[in-house]
Design a protein around this motif. Structure first.
Motif, short mmCIF file in Angstrom:
data_model
loop_
_atom_site.label_atom_id
_atom_site.label_comp_id
_atom_site.label_asym_id
_atom_site.label_seq_id
_atom_site.Cartn_x
_atom_site.Cartn_y
_atom_site.Cartn_z
N THR A 8 0.83 -1.20 0.00
CA THR A 8 0.00 0.00 0.00
C THR A 8 0.87 1.25 0.00
O THR A 8 0.61 2.21 -0.75
N ARG A 12 1.11 4.02 -3.04
CA ARG A 12 0.83 5.44 -2.80
C ARG A 12 2.01 6.31 -3.22
O ARG A 12 1.83 7.37 -3.83
N THR A 15 1.98 6.68 -6.99
CA THR A 15 0.96 7.60 -7.51
C THR A 15 1.34 9.05 -7.24
O THR A 15 0.88 9.95 -7.94
N GLN A 16 2.17 9.28 -6.23
CA GLN A 16 2.62 10.64 -5.91
C GLN A 16 3.88 11.04 -6.67
O GLN A 16 4.42 12.12 -6.46
#
Length: 56
Positions: A8, A12, A15-16
């Motif tokens: 996870t 994340r 995606t950043q």
């Protein structure tokens, strides 16, 4: 649980826009070191941190 949390966090970060991730583990934590190896993390040289209490 550790595997799911690490996946996870990696998703994340991706995606950043992060291109690399570093992780640190105690050398005797074989379970986490195994998860890191399976996920493709590359082991680097050990890092030593020395801390000294501030005295006046």
């Amino acid at each position: 649980m550790a595997w799911a949390l690490k996946l996870t966090a990696a998703a994340r970060a991706k995606t950043q826009g992060w291109e690399s991730v570093r992780t640190g583990n105690h050398t005797v934590n074989r379970e986490m070191l195994g998860i890191n190896a399976e996920m493709g993390f590359v082991r680097g040289p050990a890092r030593v941190v020395l801390i000294r209490a501030w005295t006046e």
